[in-house]
Design a protein around this motif. Structure first.
Motif, mmCIF file in Angstrom:
data_model
loop_
_atom_site.group_PDB
_atom_site.id
_atom_site.type_symbol
_atom_site.label_atom_id
_atom_site.label_comp_id
_atom_site.label_asym_id
_atom_site.label_seq_id
_atom_site.Cartn_x
_atom_site.Cartn_y
_atom_site.Cartn_z
ATOM 1 N N VAL A 83 0.811 -1.223 0.000
ATOM 2 C CA VAL A 83 0.000 0.000 0.000
ATOM 3 C C VAL A 83 0.842 1.269 0.000
ATOM 4 C CG1 VAL A 83 -1.977 -1.094 1.089
ATOM 5 C CG2 VAL A 83 -0.208 -0.054 2.531
ATOM 6 N N GLN A 84 2.145 1.151 0.252
ATOM 7 C CA GLN A 84 3.026 2.317 0.235
ATOM 8 C C GLN A 84 3.804 2.446 -1.077
ATOM 9 O OE1 GLN A 84 3.010 4.683 2.525
ATOM 10 N NE2 GLN A 84 1.462 3.540 3.667
ATOM 11 N N ALA A 85 3.800 1.412 -1.889
ATOM 12 C CA ALA A 85 4.566 1.430 -3.137
ATOM 13 C C ALA A 85 3.872 2.280 -4.193
ATOM 14 C CB ALA A 85 4.750 0.005 -3.652
ATOM 15 N N ASP A 86 4.656 2.954 -5.026
ATOM 16 C CA ASP A 86 4.107 3.771 -6.110
ATOM 17 C C ASP A 86 3.376 2.849 -7.099
ATOM 18 O OD1 ASP A 86 3.810 5.300 -8.549
ATOM 19 O OD2 ASP A 86 5.252 6.713 -7.704
ATOM 20 N N PRO A 87 2.114 3.182 -7.450
ATOM 21 C CA PRO A 87 1.384 2.336 -8.412
ATOM 22 C C PRO A 87 2.123 2.134 -9.729
ATOM 23 C CG PRO A 87 -0.109 3.873 -7.347
ATOM 24 C CD PRO A 87 1.278 4.273 -6.915
ATOM 25 N N SER A 88 2.957 3.097 -10.119
ATOM 26 C CA SER A 88 3.667 2.985 -11.395
ATOM 27 C C SER A 88 4.635 1.813 -11.423
ATOM 28 C CB SER A 88 4.413 4.286 -11.707
ATOM 29 O OG SER A 88 5.423 4.539 -10.746
ATOM 30 N N ASP A 89 4.942 1.241 -10.250
ATOM 31 C CA ASP A 89 5.801 0.054 -10.219
ATOM 32 C C ASP A 89 5.169 -1.114 -10.978
ATOM 33 O OD1 ASP A 89 7.504 1.520 -8.631
ATOM 34 O OD2 ASP A 89 7.020 0.491 -6.756
ATOM 35 N N MET A 90 3.852 -1.038 -11.193
ATOM 36 C CA MET A 90 3.138 -2.124 -11.872
ATOM 37 C C MET A 90 3.142 -1.974 -13.400
ATOM 38 S SD MET A 90 2.037 -4.241 -9.548
ATOM 39 C CE MET A 90 0.807 -5.163 -10.465
ATOM 40 N N ARG A 91 3.781 -0.964 -13.909
ATOM 41 C CA ARG A 91 3.753 -0.721 -15.361
ATOM 42 C C ARG A 91 4.205 -1.927 -16.190
ATOM 43 N NH1 ARG A 91 2.726 4.046 -17.700
ATOM 44 N NH2 ARG A 91 2.322 5.825 -16.323
ATOM 45 N N PRO A 92 5.297 -2.592 -15.859
ATOM 46 C CA PRO A 92 5.719 -3.729 -16.703
ATOM 47 C C PRO A 92 4.653 -4.822 -16.800
ATOM 48 C CG PRO A 92 7.506 -3.048 -15.259
ATOM 49 C CD PRO A 92 6.284 -2.308 -14.794
ATOM 50 N N GLN A 93 4.061 -5.184 -15.661
ATOM 51 C CA GLN A 93 3.019 -6.214 -15.682
ATOM 52 C C GLN A 93 1.783 -5.732 -16.436
ATOM 53 O OE1 GLN A 93 4.757 -5.125 -13.019
ATOM 54 N NE2 GLN A 93 4.857 -6.676 -11.384
ATOM 55 N N PHE A 94 1.436 -4.467 -16.265
ATOM 56 C CA PHE A 94 0.251 -3.934 -16.926
ATOM 57 C C PHE A 94 0.462 -3.812 -18.438
ATOM 58 C CE2 PHE A 94 -1.821 -1.600 -13.081
ATOM 59 C CZ PHE A 94 -2.248 -2.826 -12.604
ATOM 60 N N LEU A 95 1.661 -3.507 -18.857
ATOM 61 C CA LEU A 95 1.939 -3.448 -20.286
ATOM 62 C C LEU A 95 1.743 -4.830 -20.909
ATOM 63 C CD1 LEU A 95 2.893 -1.938 -22.791
ATOM 64 C CD2 LEU A 95 5.259 -2.435 -22.105
ATOM 65 N N TYR A 96 2.247 -5.849 -20.234
ATOM 66 C CA TYR A 96 2.068 -7.225 -20.718
ATOM 67 C C TYR A 96 0.580 -7.593 -20.742
ATOM 68 C CZ TYR A 96 2.267 -12.334 -20.709
ATOM 69 O OH TYR A 96 2.078 -13.670 -21.001
ATOM 70 N N ALA A 97 -0.144 -7.238 -19.669
ATOM 71 C CA ALA A 97 -1.566 -7.561 -19.578
ATOM 72 C C ALA A 97 -2.372 -6.855 -20.663
ATOM 73 C CB ALA A 97 -2.094 -7.189 -18.198
ATOM 74 N N LYS A 98 -2.033 -5.603 -20.902
ATOM 75 C CA LYS A 98 -2.741 -4.838 -21.939
ATOM 76 C C LYS A 98 -2.513 -5.470 -23.312
ATOM 77 C CE LYS A 98 -1.135 -1.349 -24.043
ATOM 78 N NZ LYS A 98 -0.583 -0.044 -24.519
ATOM 79 N N GLN A 99 -1.298 -5.879 -23.575
ATOM 80 C CA GLN A 99 -0.983 -6.500 -24.863
ATOM 81 C C GLN A 99 -1.737 -7.816 -25.045
ATOM 82 O OE1 GLN A 99 3.294 -6.640 -24.478
ATOM 83 N NE2 GLN A 99 3.586 -4.681 -25.519
ATOM 84 N N LYS A 100 -2.048 -8.491 -23.941
ATOM 85 C CA LYS A 100 -2.838 -9.726 -24.003
ATOM 86 C C LYS A 100 -4.334 -9.436 -24.072
ATOM 87 C CE LYS A 100 -2.096 -13.399 -21.664
ATOM 88 N NZ LYS A 100 -1.958 -14.368 -20.544
ATOM 89 N N GLY A 101 -4.713 -8.163 -23.869
ATOM 90 C CA GLY A 101 -6.120 -7.788 -23.915
ATOM 91 C C GLY A 101 -6.898 -8.171 -22.678
ATOM 92 N N LEU A 102 -6.224 -8.254 -21.531
ATOM 93 C CA LEU A 102 -6.892 -8.648 -20.298
ATOM 94 C C LEU A 102 -7.700 -7.492 -19.706
ATOM 95 C CD1 LEU A 102 -4.106 -10.689 -18.442
ATOM 96 C CD2 LEU A 102 -5.711 -11.437 -20.215
ATOM 97 N N LYS A 103 -8.875 -7.806 -19.196
ATOM 98 C CA LYS A 103 -9.666 -6.835 -18.449
ATOM 99 C C LYS A 103 -9.285 -6.903 -16.971
ATOM 100 C CE LYS A 103 -13.740 -7.131 -21.461
ATOM 101 N NZ LYS A 103 -15.194 -7.464 -21.525
ATOM 102 N N LEU A 104 -9.354 -5.750 -16.313
ATOM 103 C CA LEU A 104 -9.040 -5.681 -14.881
ATOM 104 C C LEU A 104 -10.310 -5.381 -14.108
ATOM 105 C CD1 LEU A 104 -6.029 -3.924 -13.193
ATOM 106 C CD2 LEU A 104 -8.342 -3.537 -12.336
ATOM 107 N N LEU A 105 -10.689 -6.284 -13.204
ATOM 108 C CA LEU A 105 -11.828 -6.073 -12.325
ATOM 109 C C LEU A 105 -11.330 -5.406 -11.053
ATOM 110 C CD1 LEU A 105 -14.689 -8.522 -11.543
ATOM 111 C CD2 LEU A 105 -13.458 -7.452 -9.674
#
Length: 290
Positions: A143-165
């Protein structure tokens, strides 16, 4: 312009039910806020119904246990509607597939228990990102980490076309004196990166539909004009109320305490500037729920 009021009792007789936010209004993430508890108890003694409407990713039962830990008595509320319950139903209806990558702390494992309201829930399996058909976010890993740390995983997820609930649309909360990131911050980042995020808590309609169903289950037939929404988030509580055509009471001493210069009550000029900047128009404002 919003009307600054001294207490809930000043206006409460106009409403048959309250939709009340929890974090920042009834408790601070550590302990109950005594004045808020007393105000809700008095409202219920007068015949009003209190629905706690929270963006918590927990189930209703999980929030009930948390309220006990914080010292919120059960005579201060009637029922609970959580973002977690609304999102969990959608997940088990297959909103993001059956194999999901879970972003969230280990404590949120109960989110993956099938809801009893569904007769034929999908079989949901938690898997690694590489094998996932979708993403379920109940909160950050840290909860203290910058959300932008998730960019690598989110880039991969976006390329796969995954939806985020997203099980909690809140961006931040204050736990006592400490500010923490919530699932909404990650969902916002994923959307900004071009991914698709699905929301079920405030300010989005599903949680209000759930709150109305919970209110009706109490035997209360209350129209929009008889409901007052209370909360400290202009982008969640107040925006949701405006979208649902509900009157609202903004708690300025919560997330926006510094911007509104709230001590006992907000500074009127600072409040006006803040609401104008945020394009928000709550019906009423008070420093703290009391």
């Amino acid at each position: 312009m919003t009307q600054i009021i001294p207490s809930l009792s000043e206006i409460s007789d106009r409403y048959d039910a309250l939709f009340v936010d929890l974090w920042g209004c009834v408790h601070d993430g550590v302990r109950a806020l005594p004045d808020a508890v007393a105000a809700l108890q008095a409202y219920r003694r007068g015949g009003g119904a209190v629905v706690l409407v929270t963006n918590s990713p927990r189930t209703r039962q999980g929030v009930e246990k948390q309220l006990v830990q914080f010292g919120v008595p059960d005579d201060a509320w009637d029922t609970i509607a959580t973002s977690g319950d609304a999102a969990r139903v959608a997940m088990y209806q297959g909103a993001v597939g059956e194999k999901v990558w879970h972003i969230g702390p280990p404590a949120d494992v109960k989110f993956f228990e099938p809801p009893k309201v569904l007769e034929n829930p999908h079989a949901i399996e938690r898997v690694d990102l590489e094998a996932a058909e979708g993403i379920v976010c109940t909160g950050p890993f840290d909860v203290q980490a910058d959300p932008s740390d998730m960019r690598p995983q989110f880039l991969y997820a976006k390329q796969k076309g995954l939806k985020l609930l997203c099980a909690n649309p809140d961006i931040v909360v204050d736990r006592g004196e400490t500010r923490e990131w919530c699932a909404g911050a990650l969902a916002r980042l994923y959307t900004e990166m071009g991914g698709e995020s699905l929301y079920f808590g405030k300010p989005h309609p599903p949680i209000y539909d759930l709150a109305r169903r919970r209110l009706a289950a109490l035997g209360r037939d209350v129209g929009n004009a008889g409901i007052l929404a209370i909360g400290d988030g202009v982008h969640t509580d107040i925006a949701g109320a405006m979208g649902e055509d509900l009157d609202s009471l903004f708690i300025s001493g919560g997330l926006a305490a510094r911007e509104t210069r709230t001590r006992e009550q907000p500074e009127e000029t600072a409040l006006k500037v803040y609401l104008e900047n945020e394009r928000s128009n709550p019906t009423f404002t008070i420093g703290q729920l009391r």
